[in-house]
Design a protein around this motif. Structure first.
Motif, mmCIF file in Angstrom:
data_model
loop_
_atom_site.group_PDB
_atom_site.id
_atom_site.type_symbol
_atom_site.label_atom_id
_atom_site.label_comp_id
_atom_site.label_asym_id
_atom_site.label_seq_id
_atom_site.Cartn_x
_atom_site.Cartn_y
_atom_site.Cartn_z
ATOM 1 N N LEU A 41 0.834 -1.202 0.000
ATOM 2 C CA LEU A 41 0.000 0.000 0.000
ATOM 3 C C LEU A 41 0.869 1.253 0.000
ATOM 4 O O LEU A 41 0.570 2.237 -0.709
ATOM 5 N N ARG A 42 1.964 1.237 0.755
ATOM 6 C CA ARG A 42 2.871 2.394 0.771
ATOM 7 C C ARG A 42 3.489 2.627 -0.611
ATOM 8 O O ARG A 42 3.579 3.763 -1.082
ATOM 9 N N GLU A 43 3.885 1.539 -1.278
ATOM 10 C CA GLU A 43 4.478 1.678 -2.606
ATOM 11 C C GLU A 43 3.480 2.249 -3.608
ATOM 12 O O GLU A 43 3.832 3.097 -4.439
ATOM 13 N N GLU A 44 2.214 1.826 -3.518
ATOM 14 C CA GLU A 44 1.200 2.348 -4.426
ATOM 15 C C GLU A 44 0.925 3.822 -4.165
ATOM 16 O O GLU A 44 0.742 4.616 -5.107
ATOM 17 N N LEU A 45 0.887 4.229 -2.895
ATOM 18 C CA LEU A 45 0.619 5.627 -2.571
ATOM 19 C C LEU A 45 1.796 6.517 -2.974
ATOM 20 O O LEU A 45 1.589 7.606 -3.524
ATOM 21 N N GLU A 46 3.006 6.067 -2.715
ATOM 22 C CA GLU A 46 4.164 6.875 -3.081
ATOM 23 C C GLU A 46 4.358 6.947 -4.593
ATOM 24 O O GLU A 46 4.797 7.966 -5.124
ATOM 25 N N GLY A 47 3.988 5.866 -5.307
ATOM 26 C CA GLY A 47 4.130 5.853 -6.754
ATOM 27 C C GLY A 47 2.924 6.391 -7.493
ATOM 28 O O GLY A 47 2.891 6.350 -8.738
ATOM 29 N N ARG A 48 1.898 6.854 -6.758
ATOM 30 C CA ARG A 48 0.669 7.405 -7.340
ATOM 31 C C ARG A 48 -0.061 6.369 -8.216
ATOM 32 O O ARG A 48 -0.702 6.725 -9.202
ATOM 33 N N THR A 49 0.064 5.093 -7.854
ATOM 34 C CA THR A 49 -0.647 4.038 -8.593
ATOM 35 C C THR A 49 -1.817 3.477 -7.808
ATOM 36 O O THR A 49 -2.470 2.541 -8.262
ATOM 37 N N TYR A 50 -2.081 4.040 -6.629
ATOM 38 C CA TYR A 50 -3.171 3.524 -5.791
ATOM 39 C C TYR A 50 -4.518 3.812 -6.440
ATOM 40 O O TYR A 50 -4.760 4.907 -6.956
ATOM 41 N N HIS A 51 -5.392 2.817 -6.395
ATOM 42 C CA HIS A 51 -6.765 2.987 -6.868
ATOM 43 C C HIS A 51 -7.684 2.223 -5.926
ATOM 44 O O HIS A 51 -7.406 1.069 -5.579
ATOM 45 N N PRO A 52 -8.781 2.832 -5.461
ATOM 46 C CA PRO A 52 -9.679 2.139 -4.525
ATOM 47 C C PRO A 52 -10.222 0.834 -5.094
ATOM 48 O O PRO A 52 -10.432 0.706 -6.304
ATOM 49 N N SER A 53 -10.450 -0.115 -4.195
ATOM 50 C CA SER A 53 -10.987 -1.412 -4.592
ATOM 51 C C SER A 53 -12.500 -1.335 -4.762
ATOM 52 O O SER A 53 -13.120 -0.288 -4.554
ATOM 53 N N ARG A 54 -13.074 -2.473 -5.117
ATOM 54 C CA ARG A 54 -14.532 -2.533 -5.284
ATOM 55 C C ARG A 54 -15.225 -2.358 -3.938
ATOM 56 O O ARG A 54 -14.767 -2.837 -2.902
ATOM 57 N N SER A 55 -16.358 -1.671 -3.964
ATOM 58 C CA SER A 55 -17.149 -1.452 -2.752
ATOM 59 C C SER A 55 -18.257 -2.488 -2.656
ATOM 60 O O SER A 55 -18.699 -3.051 -3.658
ATOM 61 N N VAL A 56 -18.687 -2.721 -1.438
ATOM 62 C CA VAL A 56 -19.827 -3.604 -1.180
ATOM 63 C C VAL A 56 -21.063 -2.738 -1.034
ATOM 64 O O VAL A 56 -21.109 -1.829 -0.200
ATOM 65 N N CYS A 57 -22.074 -3.010 -1.840
ATOM 66 C CA CYS A 57 -23.293 -2.196 -1.857
ATOM 67 C C CYS A 57 -24.458 -3.001 -1.296
ATOM 68 O O CYS A 57 -24.658 -4.164 -1.680
ATOM 69 N N PHE A 58 -25.213 -2.391 -0.407
ATOM 70 C CA PHE A 58 -26.405 -3.040 0.148
ATOM 71 C C PHE A 58 -27.402 -1.972 0.568
ATOM 72 O O PHE A 58 -27.096 -0.772 0.554
ATOM 73 N N VAL A 59 -28.577 -2.407 0.946
ATOM 74 C CA VAL A 59 -29.669 -1.507 1.322
ATOM 75 C C VAL A 59 -30.089 -1.804 2.751
ATOM 76 O O VAL A 59 -30.276 -2.974 3.115
ATOM 77 N N VAL A 60 -30.192 -0.772 3.572
ATOM 78 C CA VAL A 60 -30.747 -0.914 4.915
ATOM 79 C C VAL A 60 -32.197 -0.435 4.894
ATOM 80 O O VAL A 60 -32.544 0.472 4.140
ATOM 81 N N LYS A 61 -33.029 -1.044 5.734
ATOM 82 C CA LYS A 61 -34.463 -0.743 5.718
ATOM 83 C C LYS A 61 -34.889 0.175 6.851
ATOM 84 O O LYS A 61 -35.984 0.743 6.791
ATOM 85 N N GLN A 62 -34.080 0.273 7.914
ATOM 86 C CA GLN A 62 -34.443 1.088 9.060
ATOM 87 C C GLN A 62 -33.416 2.202 9.249
ATOM 88 O O GLN A 62 -32.214 1.979 9.098
ATOM 89 N N PRO A 63 -33.851 3.417 9.602
ATOM 90 C CA PRO A 63 -35.242 3.842 9.787
ATOM 91 C C PRO A 63 -36.001 4.033 8.475
ATOM 92 O O PRO A 63 -37.213 4.189 8.481
#
Length: 506
Positions: A41-63
């Motif tokens: 992770l440090r190498e990616e940040l210092e080399g400007r090659t970092y890219h966020p990974s896939r997110s987990v998407c879901f739906v909450v019902k409350q409130p």
């Protein structure tokens, strides 16, 4: 202070990130190869090659139905790195009366501050006063990303920090998202409250630390406009909910129009109700789950309804009624969730005038007396760890102390066995013969699985309460097993149980 992308700083932010999340799947997977992951992770940040990974998407019902995007644990560490630096710059700039997602703030302090403003405007209730409660329509989903980045860039000059901020702000979390809920649930979400279809020009995902912080940065422009340009003395904000208090309702309406113009022109936002009118302070303000008045607080009805529904859900999991008896399932995991949920709800109720409400909830949950004792409203387990002991004898003794009036039987393989005093009572009631004691007990008897139904009917016919400790699977895919205690009480004793619960709660 260590460099932004140094290994030392990444490790420090990792320790902060794993709080309360160490047992999650993503956190454990990251921790298995912690050093390698942090170095990469440090190498990616210092080399400007970092890219966020896939997110987990879901739906909450409350409130209410709401779309949530959960970032990968690796990305959460990066979020902490960014927010840690930005907080030191922006905390001195934020107004005192901004209460969302800040250390030393929160909902309770916001409500307390609102009551102070009400008392000052009404001169402790001797004069009339008015409050105007406003909120922003689909706030998180209408934040303009370019405007947000420009606001940050005005105060930050570090090139690495700006690159990281741009990478996170302009990341499209809807791209290749992993869906954890049925996609048909999105039918219940209004079009203006979803990130799908925004073409990555606006909107921040709910569920990320950066989104909470960026929301304060974005609306800090509104805070300073209200305080320094409009000169509003009594103003406070929690996320996108804000309240203005004044003795003149016409002045509140004038401020509303000016704020609406500023939101549209500067931040490209709009009010949920552009025609909202001031209300008399004596009628109360619906704010952050409370009905706020200068002299007292009431809990909002929707909050009470959710709490009652939550209690009913736990009752369905822990208490079962069958013809002739009631079954109490002593499940340690469920009871732990119940205690945490009750403590959270109690913290919300305690700052309001809710004594009779709390007593009514305890009377409604009469079955809680079989699992807990109540001390200052909190639920204390009768015997901590009663069903978690790996040894049969220590577990048996713990359950016997929890249910002293019951015959405690343990499932061992294909037999149900009684020990010591319970064995003597079972032998007298059912005419059983003793067997050679084992596992450290002085007396022992039992019946095979094929005779258990007949023996159970006999014991319940005699009116004897029974507690059975069964062995069951921990969960799907688990290797080990756990023991769950079920307490069976004849139905004819329900009336006495309610009386006992009433005395206990009072």
């Amino acid at each position: 202070m260590p460099p932004l992308f140094s290994f030392e700083n990444l490790y420090r932010q990792y320790l902060r990130c794993r709080r309360h999340k160490r047992n999650t799947h993503n956190a454990l997977r990251f921790e298995v190869r912690l050093e390698d992951n942090l170095v990469r992770l440090r190498e990616e940040l210092e080399g400007r090659t970092y890219h966020p990974s896939r997110s987990v998407c879901f739906v909450v019902k409350q409130p209410k139905f709401r779309e949530i995007f959960a970032a990968d644990f690796r990305d959460r560490v990066v979020h902490h790195v960014l927010v840690d630096v930005l907080e030191r710059v922006w905390e001195p700039i934020f107004l005192h009366d901004s209460y969302a997602c800040r250390k030393g703030k929160g909902t309770h302090r916001a409500v307390k501050r609102l009551r102070q403003c009400m008392r000052r405007v009404t001169h402790n209730g001797t004069k009339p006063g008015y409050a105007l409660h406003l909120d922003i329509r689909g706030f998180f989903f209408h934040i303009d990303k370019e405007i947000l980045f420009q606001i940050i860039a005005q105060r930050m000059r570090d090139e690495a920090l700006l690159w990281l901020a741009r990478t996170i702000i302009f990341h499209d979390c809807t791209e290749d998202a992993v869906f954890k809920t049925d996609r048909r649930l999105w039918r219940h979400i209004p079009p203006h409250k979803t990130l799908f279809g925004t073409e990555n020009r606006r909107g921040l995902p709910i569920g990320n630390l950066t989104s909470q912080f960026f929301s304060n940065v974005y609306l800090n422009e509104l805070d300073h406009f209200v305080k320094h340009h409009l000169k509003v003395r009594h103003y406070l904000r929690y996320s996108d909910d804000f309240v203005l208090v004044h003795e003149d309702p016409a002045q509140l309406l004038a401020w509303r129009e000016q704020m609406q113009t500023f939101l549209a022109e500067r931040l490209r936002l709009s009010l949920t109700d552009p025609l909202a009118s001031p209300r008399l302070i004596s009628n109360g303000v619906d704010f952050l789950g409370y009905i706020v008045r200068p002299d007292y607080l009431l809990v909002r009805r929707r909050v009470v309804s959710r709490l009652k529904a939550r209690l009913a859900g736990y009752e369905a999991r822990l208490v079962r009624r069958r013809p002739g008896w009631v079954v109490f399932t002593h499940d340690a995991a469920t009871l732990g969730e119940l205690r945490a949920s009750w403590a959270s709800s109690l913290a919300h109720l305690n700052i309001a005038q809710s004594h009779r409400l709390r007593q009514a909830l305890l009377r409604r949950g009469w079955w809680l007396a079989h699992f807990f004792t109540v001390e200052d409203g909190l639920l204390r387990p009768r015997e901590p760890g009663a069903v978690e002991s790996p040894r049969l004898k220590s577990q048996y003794d713990a359950v016997a102390r929890t249910y002293p009036e019951a015959l405690v039987a343990c499932q061992v393989g294909c037999c149900y066995e009684w020990y010591d005093a319970a064995a003597e009572r079972a032998m007298r009631a059912c005419g059983l013969n003793p067997v050679r004691p084992r596992r450290g007990f002085d007396c022992q008897c039992g019946v095979p699985l094929r005779l258990w139904g007949k023996t159970l009917s006999r014991l319940l016919t005699l009116g004897l309460p029974l507690c059975v400790v069964r062995e069951t699977d921990e969960s799907i895919g688990a290797v080990n097993a756990r023991r769950v205690a079920e307490y069976w009480q004849p139905l004819k004793a329900i009336t006495s149980l309610r009386v006992r619960a009433s005395r206990w709660s009072g």
